[in-house]
Design a protein around this motif. Structure first.
Motif, mmCIF file in Angstrom:
data_model
loop_
_atom_site.group_PDB
_atom_site.id
_atom_site.type_symbol
_atom_site.label_atom_id
_atom_site.label_comp_id
_atom_site.label_asym_id
_atom_site.label_seq_id
_atom_site.Cartn_x
_atom_site.Cartn_y
_atom_site.Cartn_z
ATOM 1 N N LYS A 181 29.154 5.339 32.692
ATOM 2 C CA LYS A 181 28.215 4.569 33.180
ATOM 3 C C LYS A 181 28.153 3.737 33.418
ATOM 4 O O LYS A 181 28.910 2.513 33.123
ATOM 5 C CB LYS A 181 26.628 4.975 31.940
ATOM 6 C CG LYS A 181 25.480 4.588 31.657
ATOM 7 C CD LYS A 181 24.602 4.153 30.566
ATOM 8 C CE LYS A 181 24.430 5.719 30.281
ATOM 9 N NZ LYS A 181 22.684 6.054 29.603
ATOM 10 N N HIS B 107 28.548 5.994 48.013
ATOM 11 C CA HIS B 107 30.026 6.425 47.463
ATOM 12 C C HIS B 107 30.125 6.488 46.714
ATOM 13 O O HIS B 107 31.701 6.338 46.015
ATOM 14 C CB HIS B 107 31.004 5.135 48.173
ATOM 15 C CG HIS B 107 30.825 4.317 49.519
ATOM 16 N ND1 HIS B 107 30.692 5.388 50.632
ATOM 17 C CD2 HIS B 107 29.722 3.304 50.334
ATOM 18 C CE1 HIS B 107 30.231 4.308 51.722
ATOM 19 N NE2 HIS B 107 29.475 3.415 51.417
ATOM 20 N N LEU B 108 29.720 6.770 45.314
ATOM 21 C CA LEU B 108 29.817 7.059 43.916
ATOM 22 C C LEU B 108 30.174 8.294 43.577
ATOM 23 O O LEU B 108 29.871 9.205 44.274
ATOM 24 C CB LEU B 108 28.292 6.454 43.463
ATOM 25 C CG LEU B 108 28.575 4.784 42.683
ATOM 26 C CD1 LEU B 108 27.487 5.009 42.034
ATOM 27 C CD2 LEU B 108 29.508 4.319 42.087
ATOM 28 N N PRO B 109 31.288 8.701 42.863
ATOM 29 C CA PRO B 109 31.922 10.342 42.372
ATOM 30 C C PRO B 109 30.564 10.947 41.642
ATOM 31 O O PRO B 109 29.478 9.993 41.236
ATOM 32 C CB PRO B 109 32.675 10.560 41.740
ATOM 33 C CG PRO B 109 33.108 9.106 41.439
ATOM 34 C CD PRO B 109 31.924 7.496 42.293
ATOM 35 N N SER B 110 30.432 12.240 41.684
ATOM 36 C CA SER B 110 29.337 12.616 41.060
ATOM 37 C C SER B 110 29.341 12.434 39.737
ATOM 38 O O SER B 110 27.836 12.419 39.341
ATOM 39 C CB SER B 110 28.831 14.028 41.651
ATOM 40 O OG SER B 110 30.585 15.003 40.808
ATOM 41 N N ASP B 111 30.596 12.618 38.625
ATOM 42 C CA ASP B 111 30.393 12.213 37.629
ATOM 43 C C ASP B 111 29.855 10.913 36.856
ATOM 44 O O ASP B 111 30.121 9.975 35.549
ATOM 45 C CB ASP B 111 31.735 12.265 37.096
ATOM 46 C CG ASP B 111 32.767 12.043 37.528
ATOM 47 O OD1 ASP B 111 32.545 10.971 38.944
ATOM 48 O OD2 ASP B 111 33.962 11.192 36.871
ATOM 49 N N ASP C 262 26.621 7.861 36.055
ATOM 50 C CA ASP C 262 25.836 7.611 35.939
ATOM 51 C C ASP C 262 24.787 6.049 36.729
ATOM 52 O O ASP C 262 25.419 4.961 35.848
ATOM 53 C CB ASP C 262 25.467 7.979 34.391
ATOM 54 C CG ASP C 262 23.848 7.811 33.624
ATOM 55 O OD1 ASP C 262 22.615 7.873 34.653
ATOM 56 O OD2 ASP C 262 23.372 7.481 32.079
ATOM 57 N N LYS D 142 38.687 4.416 41.051
ATOM 58 C CA LYS D 142 38.808 5.183 41.172
ATOM 59 C C LYS D 142 40.291 4.693 40.479
ATOM 60 O O LYS D 142 40.756 5.868 39.159
ATOM 61 C CB LYS D 142 40.088 5.480 42.305
ATOM 62 C CG LYS D 142 38.650 5.928 43.779
ATOM 63 C CD LYS D 142 38.964 6.203 45.248
ATOM 64 C CE LYS D 142 38.020 6.730 46.209
ATOM 65 N NZ LYS D 142 38.313 7.180 46.907
ATOM 66 N N MET E 95 31.182 11.101 31.626
ATOM 67 C CA MET E 95 30.527 10.370 32.869
ATOM 68 C C MET E 95 30.216 9.069 32.260
ATOM 69 O O MET E 95 30.346 8.888 31.361
ATOM 70 C CB MET E 95 28.794 11.084 32.345
ATOM 71 C CG MET E 95 28.287 10.569 33.846
ATOM 72 S SD MET E 95 27.186 11.377 33.980
ATOM 73 C CE MET E 95 26.968 12.978 34.855
ATOM 74 N N GLU F 86 25.599 3.033 45.766
ATOM 75 C CA GLU F 86 26.033 4.575 45.424
ATOM 76 C C GLU F 86 26.337 5.622 45.766
ATOM 77 O O GLU F 86 26.925 6.586 45.774
ATOM 78 C CB GLU F 86 24.178 4.228 44.837
ATOM 79 C CG GLU F 86 23.723 5.408 43.562
ATOM 80 C CD GLU F 86 22.769 5.257 42.911
ATOM 81 O OE1 GLU F 86 22.351 5.709 42.370
ATOM 82 O OE2 GLU F 86 21.508 4.709 43.651
#
Length: 316
Positions: free
Chosen positions: A3, A17-21, A23, A298, A1, A15
């Motif tokens: 950070k 638009h951020l991927p789930s991984d 923090d 990305k 993950m 936030e």
């Protein structure tokens, strides 16, 4: 993950638009963090970043690998403390090009169409048809700095029939430019330019670039426009040039000391148009900043080259 450190005023834009991984740790304009960033890899700094805020984040996040700035100019980030870190820096080049280039054309039209005089006549309830007005068609524009902003200015100026010249470190033909010269050749073009636009980054080489010699080389009818950084202009020489009529006027969206002190003579000069470093503002600015960062994130996660990587030695 991964950070990520995000400024509080851009979280709502980025936030979702951020991927789930990812923090997220929030930071405010003073550098106060709402969580542990000792293992953070990525930092998106906020608008008007202060050196003290940058230093706080760098101290708290020793494992930073990449910093994204929303601004195109990064002279305020390239501090000795930052430069000793092994951090990739990317900037916001391109996200401001549309609003700033439109603002430059507004400055040009303000001067050509004598809008200050026309506004004064309206305020005085006076009807005078013989006001002197000029055309932009066939005028000559010299743009110092032909990056994203300079090229957007050239595109819009061309639509008005303006002859466009440009200056850059490594000259090459560019769309909408009739001529592009090297960084040491632009001074020879000043006597033929009707408008001179500063769109170059602030670096040790460009500090004080528009000096007394440059201003004396310009036409008395010429108009200087600065949408870059105030320190690129020798402000003492500019005050003299405007007061004594070396040039016709100046549109300044940036000055050496911001905010411009109340006692500055620039406020009251009739041939100076002062705006509060606002030419980049647009309802779409935050959207573009978020799009650029998400695309770069990305790329970062997949090991692809990042967009807008700053050459820290060159300063942009």
């Amino acid at each position: 993950m991964v950070k990520l450190i995000l400024p509080d005023h851009l979280i709502a834009d980025i936030e979702p638009h951020l991927p789930s991984d990812i923090d997220v740790v929030e930071v405010d304009s003073e550098g106060n963090l709402d969580g542990d960033v000792s293992d953070a890899e990525v930092y998106v700094n906020g608008f008007y970043l202060k050196t003290s805020t940058l230093d706080k984040v760098l101290t708290a996040a020793p494992r930073l690998r990449w910093q994204q700035s929303p601004s195109a100019g990064v002279n305020h980030i390239l501090t000795p403390n930052f430069l000793q870190k092994d951090i990739i820096l990317t900037n916001g080049a391109g996200v401001h090009a549309i609003p700033i280039s439109e603002f430059v054309l507004a400055f040009m039209l303000y001067h050509a169409k004598n809008l200050r005089k026309l506004q004064t006549l309206q305020d005085e309830h006076t009807w005078v048809r013989g006001v002197f007005l000029e055309e932009l068609a066939d005028a000559t524009l010299l743009i110092l700095g032909t990056g994203n902003i300079g090229q957007a200015i050239a595109s819009r100026a061309k639509a008005f029939g303006v002859k466009v010249w440009g200056s850059r470190r490594h000259p090459e033909p560019l769309p909408n430019f009739d001529k592009v010269v090297g960084a040491d050749e632009w001074r020879s073009l000043l006597p033929a330019a009707d408008y001179v636009v500063i769109a170059t980054p602030l670096t040790p080489e460009t500090k004080g670039l528009i000096d007394e010699a440059a201003l004396r080389s310009m036409r008395q009818s010429a108009y200087l426009i600065n949408i870059a950084r105030g320190a690129i202009v020798d402000e003492t020489a500019l005050l003299t040039a405007l007061s004594e009529g070396w040039i016709a006027g100046a549109g300044l969206d940036t000055v050496a000391t911001e905010p411009l002190p109340p006692e500055s003579p620039l406020w009251s000069l009739p041939n100076a148009f002062i705006t509060p470093h606002c030419s980049a503002l647009s309802p779409r600015l935050r959207e573009r900043i978020a799009q650029l960062f998400i695309d770069n994130l990305k790329r970062y996660q997949t090991g692809q080259p990042l967009r807008n990587v700053v050459d820290k030695k060159a300063g942009y």
